[in-house]
Design a protein around this motif. Structure first.
Motif, PDB file in Angstrom:
ATOM      1  N   UNK A   1       0.846  -1.194   0.000  1.00 53.14           N
ATOM      2  CA  UNK A   1       0.000   0.000   0.000  1.00 53.14           C
ATOM      3  C   UNK A   1       0.880   1.243   0.000  1.00 53.14           C
ATOM      4  N   UNK A   2       0.480   2.255  -0.717  1.00 54.98           N
ATOM      5  CA  UNK A   2       1.246   3.484  -0.815  1.00 54.98           C
ATOM      6  C   UNK A   2       1.164   4.290   0.477  1.00 54.98           C
ATOM      7  N   UNK A   3       2.137   5.172   0.651  1.00 54.78           N
ATOM      8  CA  UNK A   3       2.192   6.028   1.829  1.00 54.78           C
ATOM      9  C   UNK A   3       1.069   7.061   1.793  1.00 54.78           C
ATOM     10  N   UNK A   4       0.520   7.353   2.964  1.00 62.59           N
ATOM     11  CA  UNK A   4      -0.502   8.401   3.089  1.00 62.59           C
ATOM     12  C   UNK A   4       0.049   9.527   3.966  1.00 62.59           C
ATOM     13  N   UNK A   5      -0.232  10.760   3.583  1.00 65.12           N
ATOM     14  CA  UNK A   5       0.200  11.924   4.359  1.00 65.12           C
ATOM     15  C   UNK A   5      -0.906  12.292   5.351  1.00 65.12           C
ATOM     16  N   UNK A  52      -5.109   7.091   7.106  1.00 63.03           N
ATOM     17  CA  UNK A  52      -5.136   7.958   5.937  1.00 63.03           C
ATOM     18  C   UNK A  52      -5.441   7.161   4.680  1.00 63.03           C
ATOM     19  N   UNK A  53      -5.901   7.851   3.649  1.00 63.82           N
ATOM     20  CA  UNK A  53      -6.277   7.214   2.373  1.00 63.82           C
ATOM     21  C   UNK A  53      -5.283   7.668   1.299  1.00 63.82           C
ATOM     22  N   UNK A  54      -4.386   6.782   0.839  1.00 63.66           N
ATOM     23  CA  UNK A  54      -3.397   7.179  -0.165  1.00 63.66           C
ATOM     24  C   UNK A  54      -4.026   7.838  -1.387  1.00 63.66           C
ATOM     25  N   UNK A 266     -14.459   3.707  16.443  1.00 69.28           N
ATOM     26  CA  UNK A 266     -14.317   3.563  14.991  1.00 69.28           C
ATOM     27  C   UNK A 266     -13.936   2.120  14.672  1.00 69.28           C
ATOM     28  N   UNK A 267     -14.644   1.469  13.756  1.00 66.37           N
ATOM     29  CA  UNK A 267     -14.296   0.088  13.398  1.00 66.37           C
ATOM     30  C   UNK A 267     -12.906   0.018  12.773  1.00 66.37           C
ATOM     31  N   UNK A 268     -12.310  -1.153  12.814  1.00 68.37           N
ATOM     32  CA  UNK A 268     -10.959  -1.326  12.285  1.00 68.37           C
ATOM     33  C   UNK A 268     -10.930  -1.019  10.791  1.00 68.37           C
ATOM     34  N   UNK A 269      -9.982  -0.159  10.409  1.00 72.59           N
ATOM     35  CA  UNK A 269      -9.795   0.166   8.996  1.00 72.59           C
ATOM     36  C   UNK A 269      -8.650  -0.698   8.469  1.00 72.59           C
ATOM     37  N   UNK A 274      -9.059   0.433   3.477  1.00 67.71           N
ATOM     38  CA  UNK A 274      -8.357   1.656   3.069  1.00 67.71           C
ATOM     39  C   UNK A 274      -8.170   1.691   1.550  1.00 67.71           C
ATOM     40  N   UNK A 275      -7.730   0.569   0.978  1.00 60.97           N
ATOM     41  CA  UNK A 275      -7.513   0.520  -0.461  1.00 60.97           C
ATOM     42  C   UNK A 275      -8.824   0.675  -1.215  1.00 60.97           C
TER      43      UNK A 275
END
Length: 316
Positions: A1-5, A52-54, A266-269, A274-275
């Motif tokens: 998975x790509x990095x999210x800021x 976060x969402x890449x 919050x439920x587990x992401x 995320x993807x």
């Protein structure tokens, strides 16, 4: 998975202060500039979610920039430049403490209120006998107050806005005019792309005494879109609409027992969740812009942003 800021701590030339919002981090530079960084944070029910969402920030920033450029004939806006895919630099405005929400269809929170028996939102009377996702005869404006982090936006009527002095009658008339004209333009662009702009929100402020459009517009964080194809058929059958918006995130949270209320978790992401959210954002980007989304390198996001913004500021 790509990095999210998800967090920023920049030090730009001439920087005076920074405000960390739910999604955007706003850096004040000099006396008249704002550097707005669209992070990959995601919020729902006024709560910042833990993952976060890449590419989300890049998508939001690029969609907003396109729509700001496409509406300059309607009203002036704050944008000066986009020196980085995740950054917009613009003029500082003194914001009105309200968000102008405009709805073309009965859905989301408005439908939830209507279903419970509410027939008036923000002073706007709603007709009897409406169904979920039904189009209003004319778009309606249902403003909210602008809340601080951790607080919920509150519905407010035009009459309350004027009574509390949040805008003068002349200013509010212009806010309404701009809101409806921007929504009409956004709806026309969406229709060309096979989408329906269902509802959205705008923020305005004053710069040198003139009202400017601020922040983002027509992004999936601030707007809800339906697919145009099949809308009538799904509505006739009472089926859920196929939509592109952040509502699917809210629905996933509600299905897992979270609505931002005290004591809820919050439920587990998971990486898959995320993807999936990232892919939905990309889908909307490509539909609303008609362009293929080009993923920027995410290996050194912070360094890239600081370099690009610093170079832009030093050239001014």
């Amino acid at each position: 998975m790509k990095t999210a800021l998800v967090k920023t701590d920049f030090h730009f030339p001439g920087q005076k202060s920074v405000y960390h919002g739910k999604v955007r981090d706003v850096y004040s530079v000099g006396d008249d500039l704002l550097v707005m960084v669209a992070t990959d944070r995601i919020s729902a029910f006024d709560v910042i979610l833990p993952e976060g969402i890449p590419f989300k920030g890049q998508m939001l920033n690029q969609i907003a920039a396109k729509f700001l450029d496409a509406t300059t004939d309607i009203c002036p806006n704050w944008k000066l430049a986009t020196p980085d895919p995740m950054v917009t630099v613009g003029v500082r405005c003194e914001g009105f403490p309200v968000e102008m929400i405009v709805r073309g269809y009965l859905c989301g929170s408005a439908w939830r209120a209507y279903k419970s028996g509410v027939r008036e939102i923000c002073g706007v009377k709603l007709p009897e006998g409406m169904r979920e996702n039904q189009r209003f005869p004319e778009p309606i404006i249902t403003p909210t107050t602008k809340a601080e982090i951790g607080e919920h936006d509150q519905d407010i009527s035009k009459e309350e806005i004027l009574a509390r002095g949040l805008a003068t009658p002349e200013e509010y008339a212009l806010l309404e005019k701009y809101t409806l004209a921007l929504f009409k333009r956004g709806s026309e662009i969406a229709e060309k792309r096979g989408l329906i702009l269902v509802d959205t929100k705008y923020e305005f402020g004053k710069h040198n005494g003139e009202i400017y459009l601020m922040d983002e517009i027509h992004t999936p964080d601030s707007s809800r879109y339906f697919y145009l194809e099949g809308y009538e058929d799904r509505f006739a059958k009472g089926e859920p609409q196929k939509q592109l918006s952040k509502e699917f995130v809210r629905e996933w949270l509600m299905d897992n027992g979270f609505q931002g209320k005290a004591g809820q978790t919050v439920p587990e992401m998971t990486p898959e969740i995320v993807e999936g959210i990232s892919n939905r954002y990309i889908e909307l980007y490509e539909h609303i812009t008609g362009e293929t989304f080009v993923k920027e390198d995410t290996d050194n996001l912070a360094q890239r942003i600081e370099k690009n913004v610093t170079e832009y500021l030093n050239k001014r």
